[in-house]
Design an enzyme around this catalytic site. Structure first.
Site, PDB file in Angstrom:
ATOM      1  N   CYS A 126      64.909 103.274  51.825  1.00 38.32           N
ATOM      2  CA  CYS A 126      65.198 104.659  51.456  1.00 38.32           C
ATOM      3  C   CYS A 126      64.600 105.593  52.505  1.00 38.32           C
ATOM      4  O   CYS A 126      63.484 105.369  52.960  1.00 38.32           O
ATOM      5  CB  CYS A 126      64.552 104.907  50.098  1.00 38.32           C
ATOM      6  SG  CYS A 126      64.356 106.623  49.710  1.00 38.32           S
ATOM      7  N   GLY A 128      62.384 108.167  46.301  1.00 36.85           N
ATOM      8  CA  GLY A 128      61.878 108.018  47.658  1.00 36.85           C
ATOM      9  C   GLY A 128      60.987 106.834  47.987  1.00 36.85           C
ATOM     10  O   GLY A 128      60.632 106.670  49.151  1.00 36.85           O
ATOM     11  N   GLY A 185      61.660 103.563  47.917  1.00 34.94           N
ATOM     12  CA  GLY A 185      62.380 102.305  48.192  1.00 34.94           C
ATOM     13  C   GLY A 185      62.215 101.800  49.620  1.00 34.94           C
ATOM     14  O   GLY A 185      61.973 102.566  50.561  1.00 34.94           O
TER      15      GLY A 185
HETATM   16  P1  5GP Z   1      62.898  98.584  46.717  1.00 32.38           P
HETATM   17  O1  5GP Z   1      62.637  97.613  45.607  1.00 32.38           O
HETATM   18  O2  5GP Z   1      63.792  97.998  47.768  1.00 32.38           O
HETATM   19  O3  5GP Z   1      61.654  99.167  47.286  1.00 32.38           O
HETATM   20  O4  5GP Z   1      63.678  99.818  46.058  1.00 32.38           O
HETATM   21  C1  5GP Z   1      64.917  99.639  45.429  1.00 32.38           C
HETATM   22  C2  5GP Z   1      65.433 101.000  44.984  1.00 32.38           C
HETATM   23  O5  5GP Z   1      65.609 101.868  46.113  1.00 32.38           O
HETATM   24  C3  5GP Z   1      66.810 100.973  44.354  1.00 32.38           C
HETATM   25  O6  5GP Z   1      66.809 100.488  43.040  1.00 32.38           O
HETATM   26  C4  5GP Z   1      67.223 102.438  44.450  1.00 32.38           C
HETATM   27  O7  5GP Z   1      66.678 103.221  43.422  1.00 32.38           O
HETATM   28  C5  5GP Z   1      66.575 102.865  45.765  1.00 32.38           C
HETATM   29  N1  5GP Z   1      67.557 102.946  46.859  1.00 32.38           N
HETATM   30  C6  5GP Z   1      68.463 102.013  47.229  1.00 32.38           C
HETATM   31  N2  5GP Z   1      69.166 102.421  48.297  1.00 32.38           N
HETATM   32  C7  5GP Z   1      68.722 103.647  48.592  1.00 32.38           C
HETATM   33  C8  5GP Z   1      69.073 104.607  49.585  1.00 32.38           C
HETATM   34  O8  5GP Z   1      69.919 104.400  50.450  1.00 32.38           O
HETATM   35  N3  5GP Z   1      68.405 105.790  49.549  1.00 32.38           N
HETATM   36  C9  5GP Z   1      67.451 106.050  48.604  1.00 32.38           C
HETATM   37  N4  5GP Z   1      66.874 107.256  48.608  1.00 32.38           N
HETATM   38  N5  5GP Z   1      67.066 105.158  47.680  1.00 32.38           N
HETATM   39  C10 5GP Z   1      67.701 103.977  47.674  1.00 32.38           C
END
Ligand code: 5GP
Length: 346
Positions: free
Chosen positions: A185, A180, A182
């Site tokens: 996300c 959660g 991301g």
């Molecule tokens: P960020 O670095 O952008 O904060 O987080 C990246 C991570 O967000 C990814 O490696 C993956 O674990 C998560 N993530 C990517 N797309 C989604 C999504 O559509 N839903 C959720 N719950 N997590 C995502």
């Protein structure tokens, strides 16, 4: 129903307390790490920051750009078999690129076929599901480990110590941590489920390290300081999506909006991703990701330098000559406010 009263922390809830140091320059800091993986027995040397296996971040082009800095990329799972096989066959020995997959039988069969064509060139695999707490996931991990004892497996995502332990005992070399946090996300909003990321890292690292396993903090980093906090909290690796998005290497669709060039960036569980890869959102589920339009940021090189410079600087503030020492030298202070935003956030 039960309530856990202990406060759990996110990156923005803490700062790292400075400590006395004999370092005179950031250039004296070594931010690469060496590991020997618990199950595969393979050794790893590199800067422990990974590009996420999202289809606009985990690209072949990103892998080539990050490899110049000793960083690895988890390729997204939607590349065609021919393209994957050609890429891995051409990969220099020791380059650390992850093949990514889900846990369906199609994912497994595709991996078997690509692996068979690559003659041992795939050495690291990322098994990625939104919810790493299911029996099906654990069963899949067993099957994969049994069939490929010499491949390094990163598996997740989970956020609690007992599940990190379970995955390591089931065959994971690296447990991916984060539910959660991301940037694109929406799981917490759609389901109410999640765990503050810094506490998840601290608790999972403690559990995994006790068994000789490693963790990768996945999601929620918005600045180099957040990476420093993740490493300070015990993360062995950090995975980045949003911070690497919007660059030339991302191959995301570029569109014009109000006279400016923007790049599409979306979560892998968003409607946009499901429309593209799964023929839309299935009737029994909701999307758990969102889409945003980012300014085009040019080559990823400048961003990487900024991130690595920030992590190096964090090490000098606490007197860590090597990144490995950062967590030992980290004391977090809880804060109510960490930034002065009088002139905006940047
Ligand atoms: P960020 O670095 O952008 O904060 O987080 C990246 C991570 O967000 C990814 O490696 C993956 O674990 C998560 N993530 C990517 N797309 C989604 C999504 O559509 N839903 C959720 N719950 N997590 C995502």
């Amino acid at each position: 129903m039960r309530i856990e009263e202990e406060l759990k922390l996110d990156f923005q809830d803490v700062l790292i307390r400075p400590k006395r140091s004999t370092l005179t320059s950031r250039s004296e800091v070594d931010i690469s790490r060496e590991f020997v993986f618990r199950h595969s027995g393979r050794s790893y040397t590199g800067v422990p920051i990974f590009a996420a296996n999202m289809d606009t971040v985990g690209t072949f082009e990103m892998a080539r750009a990050l490899a110049r800095h000793g960083m690895a990329t988890a390729l997204h799972k939607h590349y065609a078999e021919d393209a994957l096989a050609a890429f891995f066959i051409a990969l220099p020995a020791g380059a650390t690129v992850f093949y990514s997959m889900g846990i369906t039988s199609e994912d497994y069969e595709k991996f078997r076929r690509v692996e068979a064509r690559c003659g041992g060139a795939i050495t690291m695999v990322c098994v990625d599901v939104a919810n790493g707490y299911t029996k099906a996931f654990v069963d899949f991990l067993h099957k994969l480990r049994g069939a490929y004892p010499k491949i390094t497996i990163m598996a997740g995502n989970v956020v609690t110590g007992e599940m990190a332990e379970e995955l390591i005992l089931d065959g994971a070399d690296i447990v991916k941590v984060g539910i959660g946090p991301g940037s694109v996300c929406t799981t917490r909003k759609m389901t109410g489920v999640g765990y503050p990321q810094l506490s998840a890292i601290i608790e999972c690292a403690d559990a995994a390290h006790g068994l000789g396993g490693l963790i990768c903090a996945d999601g929620g980093c918005t600045s180099a300081g957040d990476l420093a906090k993740a490493f300070g909290g015990g993360a062995d690796f950090v995975m980045l999506g949003g911070m690497l998005a919007g660059h030339d290497e991302c191959m995301g669709e570029v569109i014009e909006r109000d006279g400016e060039r923007k790049m599409r960036f979306y979560g892998m569980s968003s409607r946009a991703a499901m429309d593209l890869h799964s023929g839309g959102v299935a009737h029994y589920r909701a999307s758990e990701g969102k889409e945003v339009l980012l300014d085009c940021r040019g080559p990823v090189e400048a961003t990487v330098q900024e991130i690595l410079g920030g992590v190096r600087s964090a090490c000098t503030y606490v007197g860590a000559r090597k990144l490995k020492e950062l967590s030992k030298r980290t004391t977090f202070v809880r804060v109510a406010r960490q930034l002065n935003e009088v002139f905006g956030q940047s």
